[in-house]
Design an enzyme around this catalytic site. Structure first.
Site, PDB file in Angstrom:
ATOM      1  N   ASP A  54       0.804  -1.227   0.000  1.00 25.25           N
ATOM      2  CA  ASP A  54       0.000   0.000   0.000  1.00 25.25           C
ATOM      3  C   ASP A  54       0.837   1.278   0.000  1.00 25.25           C
ATOM      4  O   ASP A  54       0.294   2.382   0.093  1.00 25.25           O
ATOM      5  CB  ASP A  54      -0.966  -0.013   1.187  1.00 25.25           C
ATOM      6  CG  ASP A  54      -2.095  -1.004   0.948  1.00 25.25           C
ATOM      7  OD1 ASP A  54      -2.554  -1.094  -0.201  1.00 25.25           O
ATOM      8  OD2 ASP A  54      -2.498  -1.698   1.893  1.00 25.25           O
ATOM      9  N   ASP A  93      -6.470  -4.806  -5.291  1.00 21.80           N
ATOM     10  CA  ASP A  93      -6.259  -3.435  -4.815  1.00 21.80           C
ATOM     11  C   ASP A  93      -4.906  -2.875  -5.279  1.00 21.80           C
ATOM     12  O   ASP A  93      -4.731  -1.670  -5.424  1.00 21.80           O
ATOM     13  CB  ASP A  93      -6.284  -3.359  -3.285  1.00 21.80           C
ATOM     14  CG  ASP A  93      -7.308  -4.273  -2.630  1.00 21.80           C
ATOM     15  OD1 ASP A  93      -7.626  -5.321  -3.214  1.00 21.80           O
ATOM     16  OD2 ASP A  93      -7.778  -3.953  -1.538  1.00 21.80           O
TER      17      ASP A  93
HETATM   18  N1  GLY Z   1      -7.348  -1.747  -0.020  1.00 24.31           N
HETATM   19  C1  GLY Z   1      -8.125  -2.242   1.050  1.00 24.31           C
HETATM   20  C2  GLY Z   1      -9.569  -2.046   0.870  1.00 24.31           C
HETATM   21  O1  GLY Z   1     -10.043  -1.645  -0.188  1.00 24.31           O
HETATM   22  O2  GLY Z   1     -10.286  -2.302   1.833  1.00 24.31           O
END
Ligand code: GLY
Length: 385
Positions: A101, A162
């Site tokens: 992330d 993601d």
């Molecule tokens: N990237 C984590 C979520 O969308 O919850």
């Protein structure tokens, strides 16, 4: 200014909504200086996070950048200062950077400081974050591991949809350093995600395991969706926007097609008010919605509309979907009728399987709703491009 806007999404609409968002962010500014709104509201308020640890801490910075660009009021830069300090520190802190992330985190904090102000310190932190992200790449499997330690058997070789929003950090790192290796990794990961995360019916897995020794695909699993075979709505939304962005950075038309395929599936699984349930398995009933996924998809459609040829018949479908979703969000999902509520977009979901953030405002939902409004007014914002 965007020229494919329908009459409903007028500048007056976007301005009025952005002004409303501004009052909400100004409320947050009175509480959060060197701390961060949590991932989701609890009751009517964002909890205060004193540590810059979660994947969500940069969405507040992103909102401040959008408002600085919108108003040119330097008060937003002042509010950004302690936030940026924290991101400079975070990238030096072992234990705080063991995640894919880093893209979400640095694209919305140090990235804009570098793009918009030419800030050298921000650039150094941005590149460092890209280096750490690059180090999570398994060359045999061609994927960036999402979560945890690279030797952890539970997470080894596991990519998640993601991550597509983390790739712009790498694409941009190649552009600003002249070193092609960041982009090569991002491109390979996006190809593997296209190949394995998208199912034949164009729904998606949330997460997918690759064998990092042989490079062979293993199996898909959900983490935040209803089941391993269902389609988690926010995952699908990351797919729409993420593949569109990989197309913007590489020009590989297979990503444009992937974004459209994933978007078509999303649109075919919406309930009457055009705002998805938390998993696209549900198309009616009283399951919670995820307004944050809808906001991400709106940003994805805005990006796609920049690239689809004017003659493409899908343009009209996507334009209508954008109008339907943005209007529905504005009318039925914002906190406009509730000045006490701190967030912007109500009725979001963080994770049902983890019993977390159900029917609350999500900090990223608030951010992407603002980004969509900003893009309607001014065209694409530079944070992901
Ligand atoms: N990237 C984590 C979520 O969308 O919850």
């Amino acid at each position: 200014m965007m020229n494919q806007r329908s009459d409903v999404l007028t500048p007056a609409f976007a301005l009025e909504q952005l002004d409303f968002c501004k009052t909400k962010v100004d409320q947050l500014r009175s509480r959060f200086h060197d701390t961060f709104p949590g991932a989701n509201t609890e009751g009517l308020r964002y909890p205060e996070e004193t540590e810059n640890f979660e994947w969500t801490t940069s969405f507040y910075s992103g909102m401040l950048w959008l408002l600085w660009e919108h108003t040119k009021d330097d008060a937003y830069l002042q509010s950004l200062k302690p936030q940026l300090e924290s991101f400079y520190e975070r990238v030096e802190k072992p234990g705080y950077i063991d995640t894919h992330d880093l893209g979400f985190l640095y694209s919305l904090s140090c990235g804009p400081a570098m793009h918009l102000l030419g800030d050298e310190r921000a650039k150094a932190a941005f590149i460092k974050a890209a280096d750490y992200l690059k180090a999570r790449y398994f060359p045999e499997a061609g994927v960036i591991q999402a979560w945890g330690d690279l030797t952890d058997p539970e997470n080894r070789g596991r990519m998640i949809i993601d991550c597509l929003l983390n790739l712009p950090l790498l694409y941009q790192a190649s552009r600003v350093t002249g070193d092609p290796s960041y982009k090569e990794i991002a491109y390979r990961h996006a190809c593997q995600a296209r190949k394995y995360i998208i199912r034949p019916d164009h729904s998606t897995y949330h997460t997918y395991y690759m064998d990092v020794e042989t490079g062979e695909p293993r199996f898909g699993r959900t983490a935040q969706g209803y089941s391993d075979t269902s389609c988690w709505a926010r995952g699908q939304s990351w797919g729409v926007y993420g593949f569109a962005l990989s197309y913007a950075h590489t020009g590989d038309k297979s990503f444009l097609k992937a974004a459209c395929d994933v978007l078509d599936y999303f649109l075919e699984h919406l309930p009457e008010d055009h705002i998805c349930y938390w998993d696209l398995y549900f198309t009616e009933g009283d399951q919670p919605r995820d307004s944050s996924a809808a906001a991400v998809v709106c940003c994805g459609i805005l990006e796609l509309l920049r690239h689809l040829p004017l003659t493409d018949p899908k343009r009209e479908v996507y334009q209508k979907a954008l109008v339907d979703m943005m209007s529905s969000l504005a009318q039925n999902y914002t906190t406009q009728d509730n000045p006490e509520q701190e967030g912007i977009l109500r009725h979001g979901v963080y994770s049902i399987p983890h019993n977390r953030g159900i029917d609350e405002c999500m900090i990223w939902g608030d951010y992407y709703y603002m980004e969509a409004l900003y893009c309607l007014l001014y065209g694409p914002c530079c944070y992901w491009l």
